[in-house]
Structure formats: C-alpha cells, structure tokens
Design a protein around this motif. Structure first.
Motif, PDB file in Angstrom:
ATOM      1  N   ASN A   7       1.471  38.051 -38.165  1.00 51.89           N
ATOM      2  CA  ASN A   7       0.277  38.519 -38.877  1.00 51.89           C
ATOM      3  C   ASN A   7      -0.633  37.337 -39.221  1.00 51.89           C
ATOM      4  N   ILE A   8      -0.853  36.481 -38.229  1.00 56.63           N
ATOM      5  CA  ILE A   8      -1.788  35.358 -38.343  1.00 56.63           C
ATOM      6  C   ILE A   8      -3.168  35.865 -37.913  1.00 56.63           C
ATOM      7  N   GLY A   9      -4.149  35.733 -38.790  1.00 57.72           N
ATOM      8  CA  GLY A   9      -5.488  36.218 -38.459  1.00 57.72           C
ATOM      9  C   GLY A   9      -6.127  35.436 -37.329  1.00 57.72           C
ATOM     10  N   GLU A  10      -6.023  34.104 -37.388  1.00 60.92           N
ATOM     11  CA  GLU A  10      -6.513  33.227 -36.326  1.00 60.92           C
ATOM     12  C   GLU A  10      -5.547  32.059 -36.188  1.00 60.92           C
ATOM     13  N   LEU A  11      -5.089  31.831 -34.971  1.00 63.73           N
ATOM     14  CA  LEU A  11      -4.191  30.712 -34.683  1.00 63.73           C
ATOM     15  C   LEU A  11      -4.946  29.677 -33.861  1.00 63.73           C
ATOM     16  N   VAL A  12      -5.076  28.469 -34.409  1.00 64.70           N
ATOM     17  CA  VAL A  12      -5.674  27.337 -33.697  1.00 64.70           C
ATOM     18  C   VAL A  12      -4.533  26.552 -33.068  1.00 64.70           C
ATOM     19  N   THR A  13      -4.500  26.496 -31.737  1.00 66.96           N
ATOM     20  CA  THR A  13      -3.375  25.836 -31.058  1.00 66.96           C
ATOM     21  C   THR A  13      -3.733  24.483 -30.454  1.00 66.96           C
ATOM     22  N   ASN A  14      -5.015  24.228 -30.139  1.00 65.11           N
ATOM     23  CA  ASN A  14      -5.420  23.063 -29.326  1.00 65.11           C
ATOM     24  C   ASN A  14      -4.676  23.030 -27.998  1.00 65.11           C
ATOM     25  N   ASP A  15      -4.298  24.188 -27.518  1.00 69.03           N
ATOM     26  CA  ASP A  15      -3.524  24.312 -26.285  1.00 69.03           C
ATOM     27  C   ASP A  15      -4.422  24.900 -25.200  1.00 69.03           C
ATOM     28  N   PRO A  16      -4.692  24.150 -24.130  1.00 73.00           N
ATOM     29  CA  PRO A  16      -5.559  24.678 -23.064  1.00 73.00           C
ATOM     30  C   PRO A  16      -5.057  25.979 -22.458  1.00 73.00           C
ATOM     31  N   GLU A  17      -3.764  26.249 -22.597  1.00 72.22           N
ATOM     32  CA  GLU A  17      -3.240  27.513 -22.081  1.00 72.22           C
ATOM     33  C   GLU A  17      -3.863  28.715 -22.774  1.00 72.22           C
ATOM     34  N   HIS A  18      -4.360  28.484 -23.986  1.00 74.00           N
ATOM     35  CA  HIS A  18      -4.996  29.567 -24.742  1.00 74.00           C
ATOM     36  C   HIS A  18      -6.515  29.454 -24.743  1.00 74.00           C
TER      37      HIS A  18
END
Length: 395
Positions: A7-18
C-alpha cells in the motif's frame, strides 16, 4: 524472514527497469529479505512474504545519501553565523575556531557530537553519510576524529588539508609534508577517502600544486580521491579533480566552460567519472551565489546533493531542506533533486548498493508522510519523514 511493504502510494526506485529518471511505481509494494531489496513492483503483483506492513498510501524513496559532511567536531560558530547575517562576508577563516575547540575536546565529547548528528540525520531519512576529518590539523586529533567517524560510517574521509593551521602560517610546505607524511600514515587506516580544500582565493586553503601533492600521496596510500573546489572563486579544483580521477568535486559554485567540459568529459563509456556535488545549504547560510545546477545538468554531468553539515558554513543535517533549496534556488526539478540526493550521492561515493531500490540493493528506505516525492519541495521545512528502514529493519 521476508517483509512485504505494501500500500505504497508512490515508490521511487531510481531503477531503469521501472522507467527513466526516478523509476516511479504507483500503488506499489516492496519485498525485503536479509537486509536487501528482493522485489519491487505494483502491489497487485506482490509475492507473499512472512510479514506484511501497510504503509497507508505513503511515498517511499531510497534513503538519502549524504556524501559530504563534517559531523565530528567540538564547539559552535553561532556568533560567526550572526555576523554573516549582518553583512560580514564568508572567507573560510572561521575554521580555525573549530580547530581550537576540537583539539581541546576529549574523545567522548567528539563521539557524542558525532553520534547525535548521525542519529539526527537518520531520523530525517539519511541512511548513508560520509564524514570528514579536518578540524584537528595535527596527527593525534585527525586520527582521533577518523576513528570516531569510522564507528559511525564506512564512508570516512581524511581532510588534514582542510586549511593551514596558524602554527604553520609561515611554513606551508612543512604542513603539506606533515599531512602527506606522519598524518597520512596515522589516518589512512581509518579512512576510505582523501580530500583537500583546493581554493587559491582563500589564503589558508591550498593551491593547485599543494592540492595535487596531497591527493597523490593519499592515493598512493590506497585512498580514493575527492576534492573541495571552486567554492569561493574560479580556480583549478574541478580540473584537478578530473585529472586525478576523483569521485567527486564538491561546491562547484564558480565554474568556467572548461570546468563543465572537463566534468562532462570524465564520464566515458564504461568508466565512472567525477560527480559535481552541490551544497546549497552552504550558500543559504553564507548568503553566497548558488551553483548553476542547470548548466551542469544540460552538459550531462551527474549531480549529487549533500548537506555539508558543519558548524561554520552550514549547520543543517536535513537532506529534505537541501532538496527544497535545490528546487527553489538552483532551478532543479523535484525529480532531479530527489535523484541527486539519493542516486547522485551514491555515485559520488562510488556505491552501487545504496541510493536506489533495485533488487539486491540495501533495503534502506525513507517513508514520507506524503503521497509523492513532490512534497519534499512543496512543503519545505515540514518534518515529512514518517519512518526509516536501514538494512531491512525499521529504525
């Protein structure tokens, strides 16, 4: 044991896969196992885990990486700050005040100050911090500072060449010999990095030749290079940093076209170049011009943001504040500032295990009491950090 953060509203990953930039995943989840990121993606596709934690629609981003701080010291310089606010210029000379207080302080006093500031940083979402020496400027105090810093972080920097102390004012060569000889020998076992304040505009700092001598000696001793450069005026710091392959040159307030070209050119395919680390809390505290972040970004130079937390030129431990300043005063977008405060800081420390939430990275996460990363600049000065996870454990 595995933990599902859901239940994460926005996940910042810094992952180019996303996706490009921040690699944002809306309505997301993260699986943490053995202190590492095991999975990231939409909450509807999350695998099962031993424990589930509902984050209530909050934003999650990588823990901040503060790649420039001076958090082991004694005394304060509040009076100096007050004088600057009434018109006195910043020259860097006040460092001598902190040197005197730090030399006089006992080990437990220095340890307590360092521990308190690192706890303060952690509570504000900073999960990786670099700590410099530089307020001892004698062999015993520099080594003591670094021993204490190493208790707090693996990212420790020997900065014996911060300024030339008063007792060597008439023997600069003698001080460089001390820094590159007995002081380096005592400090290198406790440090990962070698740094120097290369600033010909400051009479107590180091010129290009002196700075090169210090950096090369440290590198021969097995340390990696970083540089304080181009803070007070144009100078050789940036080009010297690129010349020796430094991971980062910090401040970058006064840059020539040649400096920007040198930084951009250091990033050849397959090799890490020199990051430009910007420290806007210093400009805020000294009423100095802010660096031109847009110029660096337009040239393709990776930018990091850090606090430079120190008792003189900028006594803030808040990376959220730094992000807000970068957006407001340096015209960075919120996304650029968040990337620079996380992945950019990791690049400045040449770390590939922090600063992003890719599978296999350390599970260092900052949970904001906000729906998205924009709130870091949108609500400046507000304590938005709801909770922090370090190595997969809530701290």
């Amino acid at each position: 044991m595995s933990v599902l953060l859901t239940n994460i509203g926005e996940l910042v990953t810094n992952d180019p896969e996303h996706g490009a930039g921040l690699g944002v995943v809306p309505r997301a989840a993260v699986v943490v196992e053995a202190g590492r990121i095991a999975w990231t993606g939409p909450a509807t596709r999350a695998p099962a885990a031993d424990v589930a934690v509902d984050l209530g629609g909050r934003c999650v981003l990588p823990g901040f990486v503060d790649s420039h701080s001076h958090t082991v010291f004694a005394g304060d310089r509040a009076a100096e700050f007050a004088a600057r606010m009434t018109g006195e210029p910043y020259t860097g000379g006040g460092i001598a005040t902190t040197v005197a207080a730090t030399r006089a302080a006992g080990e437990e006093t220095l340890r307590a100050r360092g521990q308190a500031l690192v706890r303060e940083m952690l509570g504000q979402g900073t999960t990786t911090v670099e700590i410099k020496s530089g307020y001892g400027q004698d062999v015993a105090t520099e080594a003591r500072m670094l021993r204490i810093a190493r208790e707090l972080t693996p990212e420790t920097t020997f900065l014996g060449a911060h300024t030339v102390p008063a007792e060597y004012a008439d023997d600069r060569a003698g001080y460089v010999e001390l820094v590159t000889g007995p002081m380096l020998a005592a400090c290198a076992p406790h440090a990962r990095w070698i740094d120097v304040f290369c600033e010909p505009a400051a009479t107590t700092a180091f010129d290009e030749d002196e700075a090169r001598t210090v950096l090369l000696a440290g590198m021969r001793a097995g340390l990696l290079a970083r540089v304080h450069g181009n803070q007070l005026a144009p100078g050789p710091g940036v080009r010297l940093a690129v010349e020796v392959g430094a991971a980062s040159v910090d401040h970058c307030t006064h840059l020539s076209d040649a400096d920007v070209d040198a930084l951009a050119g250091s990033w050849t395919e397959g090799a890490a170049g020199t990051v430009a680390t910007l420290l806007p809390a210093v400009e805020f505290s000294t009423r100095s011009p802010y660096p031109d972040a847009r110029r660096l970004l337009a040239a393709g130079v990776p930018v990091a943001l850090a606090t430079d937390c120190n008792p003189g030129s900028g006594y803030s431990s808040s990376m959220s504040f730094v992000v807000a300043l970068a957006v407001r005063e340096m015209r960075m977008s919120p996304a650029e500032a968040v990337w620079s405060a996380t992945a950019g800081g990791a690049a400045a420390l040449r770390r590939d295990d922090v600063g992003d939430l890719r599978v296999g990275a350390r599970a260092d996460l900052t949970v904001l009491d906000a729906p998205n990363h924009l709130y870091l600049a949108y609500r400046p000065g507000v304590p938005l950090v709801h909770e922090v996870w370090k190595d997969g454990a809530q701290v």
